[in-house]
Design a protein around this motif. Structure first.
Motif, PDB file in Angstrom:
ATOM      1  N   LYS A   1       1.877   6.494  -7.053  1.00 56.62           N
ATOM      2  CA  LYS A   1       0.826   7.430  -7.458  1.00 56.62           C
ATOM      3  C   LYS A   1       1.358   8.867  -7.458  1.00 56.62           C
ATOM      4  CE  LYS A   1      -3.909   8.900  -6.579  1.00 56.62           C
ATOM      5  NZ  LYS A   1      -3.547  10.302  -6.796  1.00 56.62           N
ATOM      6  N   MET A   2       2.088   9.200  -6.397  1.00 59.29           N
ATOM      7  CA  MET A   2       2.664  10.553  -6.326  1.00 59.29           C
ATOM      8  C   MET A   2       3.638  10.780  -7.478  1.00 59.29           C
ATOM      9  SD  MET A   2       3.298  11.594  -2.356  1.00 59.29           S
ATOM     10  CE  MET A   2       3.983  10.116  -1.658  1.00 59.29           C
ATOM     11  N   ALA A   3       4.431   9.754  -7.775  1.00 58.09           N
ATOM     12  CA  ALA A   3       5.412   9.869  -8.859  1.00 58.09           C
ATOM     13  C   ALA A   3       4.698  10.065 -10.194  1.00 58.09           C
ATOM     14  CB  ALA A   3       6.306   8.637  -8.893  1.00 58.09           C
ATOM     15  N   VAL A   4       3.627   9.305 -10.394  1.00 58.80           N
ATOM     16  CA  VAL A   4       2.862   9.417 -11.643  1.00 58.80           C
ATOM     17  C   VAL A   4       2.237  10.812 -11.734  1.00 58.80           C
ATOM     18  CG1 VAL A   4       0.824   8.578 -12.895  1.00 58.80           C
ATOM     19  CG2 VAL A   4       2.418   6.941 -11.851  1.00 58.80           C
ATOM     20  N   ASP A   5       1.638  11.246 -10.621  1.00 59.35           N
ATOM     21  CA  ASP A   5       0.991  12.562 -10.603  1.00 59.35           C
ATOM     22  C   ASP A   5       1.966  13.684 -10.944  1.00 59.35           C
ATOM     23  OD1 ASP A   5      -1.330  11.340  -9.973  1.00 59.35           O
ATOM     24  OD2 ASP A   5      -1.316  11.864  -7.829  1.00 59.35           O
ATOM     25  N   GLN A   6       3.203  13.507 -10.543  1.00 64.26           N
ATOM     26  CA  GLN A   6       4.204  14.557 -10.810  1.00 64.26           C
ATOM     27  C   GLN A   6       4.890  14.366 -12.159  1.00 64.26           C
ATOM     28  OE1 GLN A   6       6.822  15.087  -7.406  1.00 64.26           O
ATOM     29  NE2 GLN A   6       5.113  14.841  -6.001  1.00 64.26           N
ATOM     30  N   GLY A   7       4.436  13.363 -12.888  1.00 65.05           N
ATOM     31  CA  GLY A   7       4.979  13.156 -14.234  1.00 65.05           C
ATOM     32  C   GLY A   7       6.355  12.512 -14.262  1.00 65.05           C
ATOM     33  N   LEU A   8       6.804  12.013 -13.098  1.00 67.75           N
ATOM     34  CA  LEU A   8       8.167  11.476 -13.030  1.00 67.75           C
ATOM     35  C   LEU A   8       8.326  10.164 -13.793  1.00 67.75           C
ATOM     36  CD1 LEU A   8       8.983  12.181  -9.263  1.00 67.75           C
ATOM     37  CD2 LEU A   8       9.642  13.519 -11.265  1.00 67.75           C
ATOM     38  N   THR A   9       7.249   9.353 -13.780  1.00 68.48           N
ATOM     39  CA  THR A   9       7.368   8.041 -14.418  1.00 68.48           C
ATOM     40  C   THR A   9       7.401   8.147 -15.940  1.00 68.48           C
ATOM     41  OG1 THR A   9       4.972   7.819 -14.154  1.00 68.48           O
ATOM     42  CG2 THR A   9       6.348   6.743 -12.516  1.00 68.48           C
TER      43      THR A   9
ATOM     44  N   PRO B   1       0.822  -1.218   0.000  1.00 67.64           N
ATOM     45  CA  PRO B   1       0.000   0.000   0.000  1.00 67.64           C
ATOM     46  C   PRO B   1       0.858   1.272   0.000  1.00 67.64           C
ATOM     47  CG  PRO B   1      -0.830  -1.570   1.606  1.00 67.64           C
ATOM     48  CD  PRO B   1       0.472  -2.120   1.115  1.00 67.64           C
ATOM     49  N   LYS B   2       1.932   1.246   0.759  1.00 69.84           N
ATOM     50  CA  LYS B   2       2.790   2.421   0.828  1.00 69.84           C
ATOM     51  C   LYS B   2       3.488   2.643  -0.516  1.00 69.84           C
ATOM     52  CE  LYS B   2       5.684   4.693   4.239  1.00 69.84           C
ATOM     53  NZ  LYS B   2       6.421   4.542   5.492  1.00 69.84           N
ATOM     54  N   PHE B   3       3.910   1.548  -1.140  1.00 72.71           N
ATOM     55  CA  PHE B   3       4.563   1.673  -2.439  1.00 72.71           C
ATOM     56  C   PHE B   3       3.578   2.224  -3.481  1.00 72.71           C
ATOM     57  CE2 PHE B   3       6.023  -0.243  -6.553  1.00 72.71           C
ATOM     58  CZ  PHE B   3       7.139   0.569  -6.695  1.00 72.71           C
ATOM     59  N   ARG B   4       2.339   1.751  -3.385  1.00 72.62           N
ATOM     60  CA  ARG B   4       1.312   2.214  -4.328  1.00 72.62           C
ATOM     61  C   ARG B   4       1.129   3.739  -4.213  1.00 72.62           C
ATOM     62  NH1 ARG B   4      -2.352  -0.529  -6.973  1.00 72.62           N
ATOM     63  NH2 ARG B   4      -1.972  -2.417  -5.807  1.00 72.62           N
ATOM     64  N   GLU B   5       1.144   4.200  -2.976  1.00 69.00           N
ATOM     65  CA  GLU B   5       1.010   5.633  -2.730  1.00 69.00           C
ATOM     66  C   GLU B   5       2.198   6.405  -3.325  1.00 69.00           C
ATOM     67  OE1 GLU B   5       0.228   6.224   1.449  1.00 69.00           O
ATOM     68  OE2 GLU B   5       0.392   8.418   1.193  1.00 69.00           O
ATOM     69  N   PHE B   6       3.357   5.821  -3.142  1.00 66.68           N
ATOM     70  CA  PHE B   6       4.591   6.423  -3.680  1.00 66.68           C
ATOM     71  C   PHE B   6       4.502   6.524  -5.206  1.00 66.68           C
ATOM     72  CE2 PHE B   6       8.878   5.827  -5.455  1.00 66.68           C
ATOM     73  CZ  PHE B   6       9.602   6.804  -4.800  1.00 66.68           C
TER      74      PHE B   6
ATOM     75  N   ILE C   1       2.157  -5.496  -9.074  1.00 62.88           N
ATOM     76  CA  ILE C   1       2.787  -4.262  -9.578  1.00 62.88           C
ATOM     77  C   ILE C   1       2.540  -4.126 -11.075  1.00 62.88           C
ATOM     78  CG2 ILE C   1       5.038  -3.187 -10.062  1.00 62.88           C
ATOM     79  CD1 ILE C   1       5.956  -4.414  -7.316  1.00 62.88           C
ATOM     80  N   ARG C   2       2.774  -5.231 -11.780  1.00 57.53           N
ATOM     81  CA  ARG C   2       2.685  -5.182 -13.237  1.00 57.53           C
ATOM     82  C   ARG C   2       1.254  -4.921 -13.697  1.00 57.53           C
ATOM     83  NH1 ARG C   2       4.210  -9.996 -17.358  1.00 57.53           N
ATOM     84  NH2 ARG C   2       4.260  -8.693 -19.229  1.00 57.53           N
ATOM     85  N   GLU C   3       0.305  -5.514 -12.976  1.00 57.91           N
ATOM     86  CA  GLU C   3      -1.076  -5.408 -13.426  1.00 57.91           C
ATOM     87  C   GLU C   3      -1.789  -4.150 -12.937  1.00 57.91           C
ATOM     88  OE1 GLU C   3      -2.361  -9.269 -12.135  1.00 57.91           O
ATOM     89  OE2 GLU C   3      -0.840 -10.122 -13.483  1.00 57.91           O
ATOM     90  N   THR C   4      -1.324  -3.597 -11.811  1.00 57.65           N
ATOM     91  CA  THR C   4      -2.094  -2.485 -11.252  1.00 57.65           C
ATOM     92  C   THR C   4      -1.332  -1.163 -11.168  1.00 57.65           C
ATOM     93  OG1 THR C   4      -1.492  -2.944  -8.966  1.00 57.65           O
ATOM     94  CG2 THR C   4      -3.393  -4.139  -9.843  1.00 57.65           C
ATOM     95  N   MET C   5      -0.041  -1.179 -11.496  1.00 55.40           N
ATOM     96  CA  MET C   5       0.717   0.089 -11.399  1.00 55.40           C
ATOM     97  C   MET C   5       1.423   0.367 -12.722  1.00 55.40           C
ATOM     98  SD  MET C   5       2.454  -0.318  -7.649  1.00 55.40           S
ATOM     99  CE  MET C   5       1.621  -1.246  -6.372  1.00 55.40           C
TER     100      MET C   5
END
Lengths: 308, 222, 114
Positions: free
Chosen positions: A203-211, A196-201, A272-276
């Motif tokens: 999400k923040m990375a995606v939101d900031q366009g980092l990924t 759950p914590k990684f998912r949050e991490f 990870i692969r299927e949901t992130m």
């Protein structure tokens, strides 16, 4: 292409990347390196070769990386700032690329007080982010840190690490962003157990366009036993092993704990692969367990590895 | 003592740009002795800043104050009534000052007005020289009372290195080769034989390399 | 000797030019002086041996400070003269005043007026 490494090509082609890890021996035992390498051949796209990990003296990372190349694998040459100043760091990357090394992972390095030579002086002339920037400068601008021109610039795919579980949590994504700004082409995370914590991490990375700017690879380390899980939870700084994992391992026969750990790892990769979708691959760190890496990668449905 | 150098005025002016009420805070400890952060220097810096502000047509509120020591909470506490009334405090103490100040008064930006340079002593008025690197494990008695850790550019324990020439260090003719001086001194004392010992590797844990240091004296703690 | 020198000069007497302090000179500028000069004994004639050399070093230091503050460094000078040289004292006073007049009012004062 920045270096044209296999890892870079796999990621560029849009495949879900898999990297592995190999710790050089505490001596010059070449056979040991070849032996471990053979377990990873065809299983991963490239292999991190640790640089005196946990500040324990081992065979030089560049040398073990070279042996890996001879064995037909691709190394990710790890470099820590603990033991080298800017002169040595720049010199070593030139030497490493001259030997055919194409990926580098830039790290600050564990403090020597954790290691087997706690009385050593340390260097930390540069930090990991400055090291990334230095290598990017050498590659793209073809100059040293002092702006003097290079006689041959290193084509290198630059990696960095991120630990989503170190404190303060909110700052972790920002710091990863700094590494990307400095020039990281790929990021490997610390071992993930707290999903759950990684998912949050992520999400923040995606939101900031980092990924979008950089390939994020999730760190996976199978838990070998209850003992290892408890040790990591308690003594490894910045490691977050939730109680549920420990309970699950406790729930099986001692001899089967390793198998259960591998099962957990496979489930995590699937999740990870299927949901992130922000995550572009996994970094499988089967520490001193290289011979079981195949089970994990295969179990996750990631074999055979793409040929690009 | 801890020796420091004043920061360039331009750098200080840039730090306090846009800050209306400014306090220049001195320290009567080491920095007074090395003429960089005492009451006198507070007066000089504050006057310079006031001139700069007058010249720019700004309100020249630059106050002056010097406390006994900026490395002791009890003296830092003396500013409790006034500190937070300032938009900027320039601490001209060693690096401890700005940190103790901003720890105690988190709302006020505290700026360092000097660069802390080394632990050393005065050779003559206006000249200071480094003597100690606070490695945490003093060995000077083995080297004729001259510290090779702080005073050799390479911190070599089995010196002098091949770069020693005419009693000077290879990095500059202005730097003594401390190992040359150690050899001379030990020879003069008839103790040269002692230097034949091969010094083993040093334990740097007690130095900064072992991480930030803290000292707890149980016999003194309240 | 009834020597004439500009009346705008305010003289601050010191036992020796070596006694002059950075702060004395800085305060003068803060309070609106357009220029400051130190009149010390001839080099080699200091009663305290090196007072006038020290004064010159301080003046040079202050020139750097003024430059950093964006004020013409020429607004501060050091002159050496013997106490027996009345005409030279008057001449330096006239020349320095003329130079400062050429530079105009101190930028510190100008801003204040504005």
């Amino acid at each position: 292409m920045k270096s044209g490494s296999n890892l870079e090509k796999v990621l560029a082609a849009g495949h879900f990347a898999v990297t592995g890890e190999l710790g050089p021996p505490r001596g010059n035992n070449v056979e040991e390196v070849r032996h471990k390498a053979h377990f990873l051949k065809g299983i991963v796209d490239s292999v991190n070769i640790t640089d005196n990990q946990t500040a324990v003296v081992r065979m030089a990372s560049w040398a073990a990386s070279k042996i890996l190349i001879e064995e037909g694998l691709e190394p990710n040459y790890q470099m820590v700032c603990r033991d080298r100043n800017r002169i040595a760091l720049q010199s070593d990357i030139l030497g490493a690329t001259a030997l055919g090394i194409k990926n580098v992972l830039c790290l600050s390095g564990d403090h020597q007080r954790f290691g087997d030579h706690p009385e050593a002086k340390n260097v930390y002339d540069l930090d990991s982010i400055q090291l990334i920037a230095a290598f990017k400068k050498m590659r793209d601008d073809k100059v040293f840190l002092n702006d003097k021109e290079l006689d041959g610039a290193p084509g290198i795919f630059i990696g960095a690490a991120a630990n989503p579980f170190a404190d303060p949590f909110e700052w972790r994504v920002v710091r990863m962003g700094k590494k990307i700004t400095a020039g990281a082409d790929f990021i490997q995370t610390q071992c993930i157990y707290n999903m759950p914590k990684f998912r949050e991490f992520v999400k923040m990375a995606v939101d900031q366009g980092l990924t979008e700017q950089c390939a994020l690879l999730a760190g996976i380390t199978p838990l070998k036993s209850v003992g290892m899980a408890k040790y990591m939870a308690k003594f490894v700084p910045g490691m977050d092993v939730p109680e549920e994992h420990i309970k699950r391992l406790q729930g099986v026969d001692k001899k089967k704990q390793g198998d259960e750990g591998i099962k957990i790892a496979i489930e995590m990769i699937h999740e990870i692969r299927e949901t992130m979708p922000g995550v572009k691959g996994v970094h499988v760190m089967a520490i001193e367990w290289e011979h079981r890496a195949k089970e994990i990668v295969e179990g996750a449905g990631l074999l055979p590895r793409p040929v690009v | 003592m801890i020796v420091g150098d004043s920061k360039p005025l331009e750098e200080i002016l840039e730090m306090i740009q846009g800050k209306e009420k400014v306090l220049v805070l001195g320290c009567r400890g080491c920095v007074t002795v090395c003429n960089v952060g005492g009451e006198k220097e507070v007066g000089i810096l504050a006057t310079m800043l006031r001139i700069a502000r007058k010249k720019a047509g700004l309100a020249p509120t630059v106050d002056e104050r010097t406390i006994e020591r900026q490395c002791d909470p009890e003296y830092i506490e003396e500013l409790a009534e006034v500190a937070e009334g300032y938009d900027a405090i320039i601490s001209i103490a060693c690096g401890v000052g700005p940190q103790f100040m901003s720890e105690r008064y988190p709302k006020v930006p505290v700026y360092p007005g000097i660069n802390t340079t080394f632990i050393g002593g005065a050779l003559e008025h206006g000249v200071w020289s480094e003597r100690c690197q606070s490695c945490g494990n003093c060995l000077v008695h083995n080297f004729g009372g001259l510290c090779p850790i702080a005073r050799c550019s390479k911190s070599i324990m089995n010196g002098p290195c091949g770069g020693s020439a005419n009693k000077k260090c290879e990095i500059s003719p202005d730097v003594d080769c401390i190992w040359h001086l150690i050899v001379e001194k030990m020879a003069g004392m008839g103790r040269l034989k002692e230097l034949e010992r091969v010094w083993p590797v040093k334990n740097w844990i007690t130095s900064r390399d072992g991480g930030p240091r803290k000292r707890v004296r149980e016999d003194l703690k309240q | 000797m009834r020597l004439q020198y500009p009346t705008n000069i305010k003289i601050i007497q010191l036992p020796c030019s070596g006694r002059v302090d950075i702060l004395h000179m800085l305060k003068s500028f803060e309070d609106g002086a357009d220029g400051v000069y130190v009149a010390g004994c001839m080099e080699g004639d200091c009663h305290f041996l090196t007072g006038n050399f020290k004064a010159r070093r301080k003046v040079n230091y202050l020139k750097g400070v003024l430059a950093a503050l964006g004020i013409e460094p020429e607004r501060v000078e050091m002159f050496n003269m013997s106490s027996a040289e009345g005409p030279r004292f008057a001449q330096v006073a006239r020349e320095f005043t003329a130079k400062i007049k050429e530079l105009g009012p101190s930028p510190v004062k100008k801003a204040k007026a504005a």
